[in-house]
Design an enzyme around this catalytic site. Sequence first.
Site, PDB file in Angstrom:
ATOM      1  N   LYS A 128      17.391  -7.827  42.120  1.00 37.44           N
ATOM      2  CA  LYS A 128      18.476  -7.472  43.033  1.00 37.44           C
ATOM      3  C   LYS A 128      18.324  -6.022  43.539  1.00 37.44           C
ATOM      4  O   LYS A 128      17.535  -5.248  42.984  1.00 37.44           O
ATOM      5  CB  LYS A 128      19.811  -7.668  42.312  1.00 37.44           C
ATOM      6  CG  LYS A 128      20.066  -9.123  41.896  1.00 37.44           C
ATOM      7  CD  LYS A 128      21.449  -9.276  41.259  1.00 37.44           C
ATOM      8  CE  LYS A 128      21.722 -10.716  40.890  1.00 37.44           C
ATOM      9  NZ  LYS A 128      23.095 -10.915  40.371  1.00 37.44           N
ATOM     10  N   ARG A 187      16.365 -16.885  30.953  1.00 40.68           N
ATOM     11  CA  ARG A 187      17.806 -16.581  30.881  1.00 40.68           C
ATOM     12  C   ARG A 187      18.133 -15.740  29.642  1.00 40.68           C
ATOM     13  O   ARG A 187      18.942 -14.829  29.687  1.00 40.68           O
ATOM     14  CB  ARG A 187      18.637 -17.867  30.880  1.00 40.68           C
ATOM     15  CG  ARG A 187      18.492 -18.707  32.148  1.00 40.68           C
ATOM     16  CD  ARG A 187      19.330 -18.247  33.299  1.00 40.68           C
ATOM     17  NE  ARG A 187      20.759 -18.416  33.081  1.00 40.68           N
ATOM     18  CZ  ARG A 187      21.671 -18.123  33.997  1.00 40.68           C
ATOM     19  NH1 ARG A 187      21.326 -17.624  35.174  1.00 40.68           N
ATOM     20  NH2 ARG A 187      22.942 -18.296  33.742  1.00 40.68           N
ATOM     21  N   THR A 220      25.685 -12.161  32.109  1.00 40.01           N
ATOM     22  CA  THR A 220      25.971 -11.719  33.484  1.00 40.01           C
ATOM     23  C   THR A 220      26.624 -10.335  33.521  1.00 40.01           C
ATOM     24  O   THR A 220      26.297  -9.517  34.377  1.00 40.01           O
ATOM     25  CB  THR A 220      26.897 -12.753  34.178  1.00 40.01           C
ATOM     26  OG1 THR A 220      26.311 -14.052  34.044  1.00 40.01           O
ATOM     27  CG2 THR A 220      27.069 -12.442  35.652  1.00 40.01           C
ATOM     28  N   ARG A 245      19.459  -6.964  30.994  1.00 42.51           N
ATOM     29  CA  ARG A 245      20.772  -6.436  31.409  1.00 42.51           C
ATOM     30  C   ARG A 245      21.404  -5.575  30.321  1.00 42.51           C
ATOM     31  O   ARG A 245      22.073  -4.584  30.623  1.00 42.51           O
ATOM     32  CB  ARG A 245      21.695  -7.599  31.781  1.00 42.51           C
ATOM     33  CG  ARG A 245      21.365  -8.232  33.142  1.00 42.51           C
ATOM     34  CD  ARG A 245      22.086  -9.546  33.306  1.00 42.51           C
ATOM     35  NE  ARG A 245      21.984 -10.113  34.649  1.00 42.51           N
ATOM     36  CZ  ARG A 245      22.308 -11.381  34.929  1.00 42.51           C
ATOM     37  NH1 ARG A 245      22.739 -12.190  33.978  1.00 42.51           N
ATOM     38  NH2 ARG A 245      22.198 -11.842  36.170  1.00 42.51           N
ATOM     39  N   HIS A 259      18.627 -11.910  39.165  1.00 48.73           N
ATOM     40  CA  HIS A 259      19.106 -13.295  39.134  1.00 48.73           C
ATOM     41  C   HIS A 259      18.018 -14.159  38.514  1.00 48.73           C
ATOM     42  O   HIS A 259      16.837 -13.931  38.782  1.00 48.73           O
ATOM     43  CB  HIS A 259      19.394 -13.802  40.551  1.00 48.73           C
ATOM     44  CG  HIS A 259      19.450 -15.297  40.625  1.00 48.73           C
ATOM     45  ND1 HIS A 259      20.557 -16.002  40.235  1.00 48.73           N
ATOM     46  CD2 HIS A 259      18.521 -16.212  40.978  1.00 48.73           C
ATOM     47  CE1 HIS A 259      20.307 -17.303  40.363  1.00 48.73           C
ATOM     48  NE2 HIS A 259      19.070 -17.451  40.824  1.00 48.73           N
TER      49      HIS A 259
HETATM   50  N1  LIG Z   1      33.696 -11.321  37.359  1.00 50.41           N
HETATM   51  C1  LIG Z   1      32.766 -10.743  38.143  1.00 50.41           C
HETATM   52  N2  LIG Z   1      32.935  -9.459  38.541  1.00 50.41           N
HETATM   53  C2  LIG Z   1      32.019  -8.849  39.318  1.00 50.41           C
HETATM   54  N3  LIG Z   1      30.882  -9.437  39.765  1.00 50.41           N
HETATM   55  C3  LIG Z   1      30.667 -10.704  39.385  1.00 50.41           C
HETATM   56  C4  LIG Z   1      31.588 -11.431  38.566  1.00 50.41           C
HETATM   57  N4  LIG Z   1      31.087 -12.679  38.354  1.00 50.41           N
HETATM   58  C5  LIG Z   1      29.917 -12.723  39.018  1.00 50.41           C
HETATM   59  N5  LIG Z   1      29.651 -11.547  39.644  1.00 50.41           N
HETATM   60  C6  LIG Z   1      28.472 -11.226  40.462  1.00 50.41           C
HETATM   61  O1  LIG Z   1      28.080 -12.384  41.189  1.00 50.41           O
HETATM   62  C7  LIG Z   1      26.800 -12.852  40.754  1.00 50.41           C
HETATM   63  C8  LIG Z   1      26.770 -14.367  40.752  1.00 50.41           C
HETATM   64  O2  LIG Z   1      27.637 -14.864  39.774  1.00 50.41           O
HETATM   65  P1  LIG Z   1      27.210 -16.058  38.805  1.00 50.41           P
HETATM   66  O3  LIG Z   1      28.449 -16.563  38.179  1.00 50.41           O
HETATM   67  O4  LIG Z   1      26.317 -16.987  39.552  1.00 50.41           O
HETATM   68  O5  LIG Z   1      26.420 -15.270  37.647  1.00 50.41           O
HETATM   69  P2  LIG Z   1      24.921 -15.402  37.123  1.00 50.41           P
HETATM   70  O6  LIG Z   1      24.463 -16.816  37.226  1.00 50.41           O
HETATM   71  O7  LIG Z   1      24.762 -14.735  35.800  1.00 50.41           O
HETATM   72  O8  LIG Z   1      24.265 -14.432  38.127  1.00 50.41           O
HETATM   73  P3  LIG Z   1      23.050 -14.743  39.072  1.00 50.41           P
HETATM   74  O9  LIG Z   1      23.418 -16.045  39.781  1.00 50.41           O
HETATM   75  O10 LIG Z   1      22.995 -13.568  39.981  1.00 50.41           O
HETATM   76  O11 LIG Z   1      21.925 -14.840  38.118  1.00 50.41           O
HETATM   77  C9  LIG Z   1      26.617 -12.194  39.369  1.00 50.41           C
HETATM   78  O12 LIG Z   1      25.281 -12.065  38.991  1.00 50.41           O
HETATM   79  C10 LIG Z   1      27.273 -10.853  39.586  1.00 50.41           C
HETATM   80  O13 LIG Z   1      26.432  -9.967  40.320  1.00 50.41           O
END
Ligand SMILES: Nc1ncnc2c1ncn2[C@@H]1O[C@H](COP(=O)(O)OP(=O)(O)OP(=O)(O)O)[C@@H](O)[C@H]1O
Length: 157
Positions: free
Chosen positions: A9, A90, A96, A107, A130
Site C-alpha cells: 500500500k 496472512r 488488520t 503489521r 493487502h
Molecule cells: N475499522 C477500520 N478503521 C480504519 N480503517 C479500516 C477499518 N477496517 C478496515 N480498514 C481499512 O480498510 C482496509 C480493508 O478492510 P478489510 O476489512 O478488507 O481488511 P483486510 O482484509 O485486513 O485488509 P486488506 O483487504 O487491505 O488486506 C484495511 O486494510 C484498512 O486499511
Amino acid sequence: MYYSFIMLKPDALKRHLVEQIMQYFKKEGIEIERLGFKKVDEQLIDVHYAHVIEKYGDVFRSRLMDYFNGQDTIPMILKSGKESLVADIRRIVGATDPSKADHGTIRGDLGDDSFDRCASENRSCYNLIHASDSFENAKEETAVWFGKEVSEQYFGK
Ligand SMILES: Nc1ncnc2c1ncn2[C@@H]1O[C@H](COP(=O)(O)OP(=O)(O)OP(=O)(O)O)[C@@H](O)[C@H]1O
C-alpha cells in the site's frame, strides 16, 4: 507451485519499507513471481474493495480514496511450494489493526497506526499491505491488478 496475491500500500512505499517487508516472506521461502508498479485510480479501488465498500458504505469508500487515489502501490504475485501459501502470507502479514498485530508480523513490527487513531482522525487505517484471503480471491485480485490473462496463467480459467 502455489501462487497468491499481495499489494504493498502507499504507506509502505512512502516509508521506504518495501525491502524490509519482503524479507518477512523470503525468510519463510515465499518468493516473488511477478511484480508491478501501479498508480491507483478511483476505478481500481472501487473494484478491488467492492466487497467492503458495499458492506461499510460511502464514508468508508471516501476514506479509502483518500488513502489510495493517485498514490503508488506495488502489486505482486508470490509463490511457494506449500498449499498453505494463502494462510502463511496472512499469518506473516498480521492483524488488520497494526496495534493489535502480533510481534514478528509485518503489521505488528512495522505498522505505526491503529484503528483507534484512525477513528479519531476520521480516516482509513494505514497498514502497509493487502493480502488475498483465499486462492479464489487471489485469482480475482490478480485479474484486477494484472489483467485476466495473467490471472489465468497462474490460477487457471
Ligand atoms: N475499522 C477500520 N478503521 C480504519 N480503517 C479500516 C477499518 N477496517 C478496515 N480498514 C481499512 O480498510 C482496509 C480493508 O478492510 P478489510 O476489512 O478488507 O481488511 P483486510 O482484509 O485486513 O485488509 P486488506 O483487504 O487491505 O488486506 C484495511 O486494510 C484498512 O486499511
